[in-house]
Motif scaffolding. Structure first.
Motif: not given
Length: 475
Positions: A181-185, A188-189, A230-233
Motif C-alpha cells: 500500500i503506498p503511503l506518502t508516495d 514508500t509502501r 513492514g515497509l518497502e522504500v
C-alpha cells in the motif's frame, strides 16, 4: 469552387444588357432579370449544400466518410461497454501468470530415480521433508497480481505441495499472500502478509533460476518465509525492505510473543551490476530433540537466531556472475549437547556460494556453481537442521553401518564437530521457445567425513551424485 462561378455571372448579365439595348428598352430586360434571380437562387442553394458537407467532413476524424464515422462510433460504444464490464468484474490491472516444471531426479546414495511433480514436502502428511534433492522444483504454480487505481498491490500465489506454505505450515497451498500500500508516495509502501524469504542471489521459483537445485546456503541457512508487516522504500538506486514478522510460522505458539526483525537492502550500481545484503534477528522455531531428560525428549521453545548474508551480481552480454557469503547462529540448536552439563549449545555456521553462466548461443546457456558450508562447531547444525541428517550430509562423521534404530552402528567419529559440506554443480539450459525451457544438471556433493547414507548397503559415504532434468513451461 462555387463562389468564383457566382461572381463570373454578373459580367455576363451586364454584357447581355449592353448587347441588346433595344430589347432592354422594349421590356425584354425583365425576363433576363428573372433568369438572373433564378440563377442566383440556385447558386445560393448549392453554396449552402457545400457548406453543410464541409461541416460534416470537418467533424469526421481524418477525413472519414459518414459510413466510416458510423462504424467508428459503434466501435467506441462497444469499447466503452467492455471497459465498464472489465471494471465491474475487477479485472482492471489484473495479471495472471504461472508455470509448471515436471522434473526427473536421480540420487545415487538414495538409490532413487524418477519424476518428481507435486509431491508433498510436509513430513506429517506423507512427505519426506525439505531436502536439497526435493526442493521447490516439480511444482505447478499460479500467480494473481492486482493493482488498484490508487497504487495498492495485491498478490496471491498458489503452489500446492511445493510452496513455502507446504514447508512450514503443512497443508497450506499458499506460497505468497501479500499486500503493498503506498503511503506518502508510490516509492514508500506498507507491506504485509506472508512473503517468501528474500535473502541471497538465488530465487525460489525456477523461472528465475538457471539450475534445477538450489545452492547449499539457500537450502540450509536461510529462512523459508515471513508473516508480518513492514515497509518497502525505493530511493534512487536503493531498495530497502524491512519487516517485523514471524519467521517460518503463520501464527505464534503459546507462550511465544517476540517477533523477529527481517530486512533486505539492494543497490543497483549500474546497468550491469549491483549488490545487496539481508539479515534476520529474533526468535524462530527450534526443532532440537537432543535434550533428553529421564529418557524423554524435552521440546524446545523458540530460540534466538542471528542471520546475515551479502550477495552481488554482474550481468553483461553472455556472462552472468553471482556470489553470496552467509553467516548464522541459532541458540540451543546444536546437534551435540555439552558433554559435561548436557545442555544444548548454539549451532553456528558460515558459507560461500558462487555461480557463473555463459550463453554459448542465444538459446543455449551453460552454468557452473560452487558451494561451501563450515558448521563444525558443537557437532554441526544448520537453520532448522538440529540433528544428524544422513540424506543431506549434516552432522558428525558416522562410523560403521546403519543399525536397527537408523543410527550408525559405530556411533560418530567426533560428536563435537560437524562435517564441512560442499557441492559442485554443472548445468545446461535451452530456451526452446519464449515459454519453454529445458534444463539438465549434474551435481556432486561432498563432506569432510562419511555422512551420506548409502541405502543399498547401509554404509556411510563422503559424497553423493545427483542428475536432474526438467521441462519448464511458463506464461
Amino acid at each position: 469552387m462555387i463562389r468564383p462561378t457566382r461572381l463570373a455571372l454578373l459580367p455576363v448579365a451586364l454584357a447581355v444588357c449592353l448587347a441588346f439595348p433595344t430589347l432592354a428598352r422594349a421590356g425584354v430586360n425583365e425576363d433576363i432579370l428573372n433568369e438572373l434571380k433564378a440563377l442566383k437562387s440556385r447558386v445560393a442553394e448549392l453554396e449552402k449544400k457545400l457548406e453543410t458537407q464541409n461541416a460534416k467532413i470537418a467533424e469526421t476524424p481524418q477525413g472519414m466518410t459518414v459510413e466510416q464515422q458510423q462504424d467508428f462510433n459503434r466501435i467506441t460504444v462497444k469499447t466503452e461497454a467492455l471497459e465498464d464490464s472489465r471494471d465491474a468484474l475487477g479485472l482492471k490491472n489484473l495479471k495472471i501468470s504461472g508455470y509448471m516444471d515436471p522434473t526427473f531426479i536421480y540420487n545415487q546414495r538414495q538409490d532413487r530415480a524418477g519424476f518428481q511433480f507435486l509431491n508433498r514436502v510436509d513430513t506429517g502428511n506423507g512427505g519426506d521433508g525439505y531436502n536439497y534433492d526435493n526442493s521447490y522444483f516439480g511444482a505447478a504454480v499460479i500467480d494473481f497480481t492486482k493493482e488498484t487505481d490508487g497504487g495498492s498491490r495485491w498478490r496471491l500465489t498458489l503452489a500446492p505441495n511445493r510452496g513455502v506454505g507446504s514447508v512450514f505450515d503443512g497443508n497450506s497451498p499458499v506460497h505468497e499472500a501479500s499486500v503493498s500500500i503506498p503511503l506518502t508516495d508510490l516509492q514508500t509502501r506498507l507491506v504485509a502478509g506472508q512473503i517468501p524469504d528474500w535473502s541471497g542471489y538465488e530465487y525460489l521459483q525456477p523461472t528465475l533460476n538457471k539450475l534445477i537445485t538450489h545452492n547449499l546456503l539457500f537450502d540450509f541457512t536461510l529462512p523459508t518465509a515471513y508473516t508480518g508487516a513492514g515497509l518497502e522504500v525505493t530511493r534512487g538506486k536503493w531498495l530497502t525492505k524491512v519487516m517485523l514478522a514471524n519467521v517460518n510460522a503463520s501464527k505464534r505458539s503459546e507462550g511465544e510473543s517476540a517477533p523477529a526483525l527481517a530486512y533486505r537492502v539492494d543497490y543497483a550500481k549500474g546497468e550491469f551490476q549491483g549488490f545487496g545484503f539481508a539479515g534476520v534477528h529474533g526468535k524462530a522455531a527450534n526443532f532440537s530433540e537432543n535434550l533428553v531428560v529421564n529418557g524423554d525428549v524435552v521440546p524446545q521453545r523458540d530460540s534466538r537466531i542471528d542471520l546475515f548474508e551479502l550477495d552481488a551480481y554482474f550481468i553483461r552480454g553472455d556472462w552472468t556472475v553471482q556470489g553470496q557469503w552467509s553467516i548464522g547462529r541459532q541458540a540451543k540448536a546444536s546437534i551435540a549437547p555439552d558433554p559435561i552439563s548436557g545442555d544444548l549449545r548454539a549451532s553456528q555456521w558460515w558459507g560461500l556460494s558462487a555461480l557463473a553462466a555463459y550463453k554459448f548461443q542465444p538459446r543455449l546457456e551453460g552454468t557452473v556453481r560452487a558451494d561451501y558450508i563450515n558448521n563444525r562447531k558443537n557437532g554441526g547444525g544448520l537453520l532448522g537442521y538440529t540433528a544428524a541428517d544422513d540424506r543431506n550430509g549434516i552432522g558428525p562423521a558416522a562410523i560403521g553401518v546403519v543399525d536397527a534404530d537408523g543410527l550408525p552402528s559405530g556411533g560418530y567419529d567426533d560428536t563435537e564437530h560437524g562435517v564441512a559440506r560442499s557441492a559442485l554443480t554443472f548445468g545446461l539450459s535451452y530456451l526452446y521457445n519464449l515459454n519453454t525451457t529445458f534444463k539438465f544438471e549434474y551435481r556432486f556433493d561432498h563432506a569432510s567425513g562419511p555422512v551420506f547414507l548409502d541405502v543399498k548397503d547401509g554404509s556411510y559415504k563422503k559424497n553423493n551424485q545427483l542428475i536432474g532434468a526438467s521441462v519448464l513451461v511458463s506464461f
